[in-house]
Design an enzyme around this catalytic site. Structure first.
Site, PDB file in Angstrom:
ATOM      1  N   HIS A 171       0.843  -1.198   0.000  1.00 59.14           N
ATOM      2  CA  HIS A 171       0.000   0.000   0.000  1.00 59.14           C
ATOM      3  C   HIS A 171       0.875   1.244   0.000  1.00 59.14           C
ATOM      4  CE1 HIS A 171      -3.387  -2.614   1.849  1.00 59.14           C
ATOM      5  NE2 HIS A 171      -3.574  -2.461   0.546  1.00 59.14           N
ATOM      6  N   HIS A 221       2.763  -4.215   6.723  1.00 62.15           N
ATOM      7  CA  HIS A 221       1.843  -3.098   6.489  1.00 62.15           C
ATOM      8  C   HIS A 221       1.902  -2.168   7.690  1.00 62.15           C
ATOM      9  CE1 HIS A 221      -0.542  -4.770   2.986  1.00 62.15           C
ATOM     10  NE2 HIS A 221       0.145  -5.842   3.373  1.00 62.15           N
ATOM     11  N   GLU A 253       1.140  -5.563  11.018  1.00 67.75           N
ATOM     12  CA  GLU A 253       0.772  -4.148  10.992  1.00 67.75           C
ATOM     13  C   GLU A 253       1.720  -3.377  11.922  1.00 67.75           C
ATOM     14  OE1 GLU A 253      -1.374  -2.828   9.019  1.00 67.75           O
ATOM     15  OE2 GLU A 253      -2.657  -4.487   8.337  1.00 67.75           O
TER      16      GLU A 253
END
Length: 365
Positions: free
Chosen positions: A129, A276, A335
């Protein structure tokens, strides 16, 4: 760093002289290093050997860039800066192998770095991303610490023998899956104006792309994989290309997602880790398709990082989901950090400190 031999010498004697593991010396060079290595042969060696070379009568220095290792890595990376840094790393630590696993929509290379040649195959990737670009920065810092420890002949990291890790493990490292998106977030509209009108329309005519998550065509690369993709397609709010969350018109339409899919199919990894941001959580289960060993590994990640292991989440069509589902092997989405994307770079030190144990545990577990 490049040296020339002043006299013939065996690989074993040369590695002893350089205080360098013979496998690292062997894998730093494309020439066949068997038996006696002839005088005047030029070889690549890690920069860690510089002080030995400077005081040696067996070898002499041919090429050396005065790069300060401590000045490398700890910074944001767009695709151009990453490419330059990779070249520096390979010059300093020539046992790192580089190849291109695919190209982005705009034709930018998606690099894989490979370290080691062991039977256990581990894959890591970052910046799926665009607004999670800090993952590339953190990953590159981990990598530099690891290869520098190897070149220094260090015996232990986190209580585990680093040379053994190198010999037992092959690490596939893709630090930036989405170079077009990262460049858009960090640098603004691309010079190639093919996509300018569409990008501005998707971004409500704003030239601030800091919140952009998708690739340059407005497709969320981590919603592109063929595992319950239709569920995500039906329930995602964007029904056309958008800055985030649009899964595309079909699975695996985007070259960046295809590149990672092909890489997995080709290299048969034993586990994958996709980095991420944000939330300090580790997602590790998918519809109970994960093997038993996946839990032992994630508990070690949890112990070392303080992150929370989460087995079940209502999400499909992601890279990790697909890997776990189709291969029945451990896969993890980590994350990093806490806050709102894009995380500010002043979080770097905290993220690095908490998460570096995950990097090493993925190699030694």
């Amino acid at each position: 760093m490049i040296i020339r031999l002043n006299k013939s010498i065996s690989l074993t004697d040369l590695s002893t002289h350089l205080q360098l593991d013979s496998q690292l010396l062997y894998e730093s060079n494309d020439v066949e290093l068997r038996g006696e290595i002839e005088a005047n042969t030029q070889l690549n060696i890690p920069v860690n050997c510089l002080s030995i070379v400077e005081n040696s009568d067996i070898v002499e220095l041919v090429g050396y860039d005065k790069i300060k290792p401590e000045s490398m890595m700890k910074k944001p990376y767009d695709s151009n800066e990453l490419e330059k840094e990779i070249e520096k790393l390979i010059f300093m630590y020539p046992f790192i192998k580089k190849d291109i696993v695919g190209y982005s929509v705009l034709g930018k290379p998606i690099y894989q770095l490979t370290i080691g040649n062991g039977p256990k195959k581990i894959h890591m990737n970052g910046s799926f991303h665009a607004n999670e670009w800090i993952t590339t920065s953190v990953m590159m810092y981990w990598l530099h610490e690891y290869v520098d420890a190897l070149g220094n002949g260090s015996t232990s990291i986190n209580g585990h023998d680093v040379q053994s890790i190198y010999k037992e493990t092959t690490l596939s490292f893709v630090p930036m899956v989405n170079p077009d998106g990262v460049d858009l977030v960090l640098n603004g509209l691309p010079h190639d104006n093919t996509y300018e009108a569409g990008l501005l329309q998707m971004n409500d005519l704003s030239i601030d792309f800091s919140q952009w998550k998708a690739n340059i065509r407005g497709i969320d690369l981590n919603n592109q994989y063929p595992v319950n993709w239709d569920i995500e397609k039906a329930r995602k709010t964007p029904k056309t290309p958008a800055p985030r969350d649009y899964p595309g018109d079909a699975p695996l339409t985007e070259p960046e997602a295809i590149a990672l899919s092909n890489l997995v199919k080709k290299q048969h990894f034993d586990r994958v880790l996709a980095f991420h941001t944000q939330g300090e959580e580790i997602y590790w289960g998918y519809l109970r398709k994960e093997p038993e060993e996946a839990e032992a590994i994630v508990r070690e990640f949890e112990r070392l990082s303080g992150y929370k292991a989460v087995r079940d989440i209502d999400s499909h069509a992601g890279f990790r989901d697909w890997f776990v589902h189709d291969y029945r092997k451990p896969g993890y989405t980590i994350e990093l950090g806490n806050g709102v994307n894009p995380l500010p770079f002043d979080q770097f030190d905290d993220i690095y400190k908490k998460s570096k144990g995950i990097f090493y545990a993925a190699l030694y577990m």
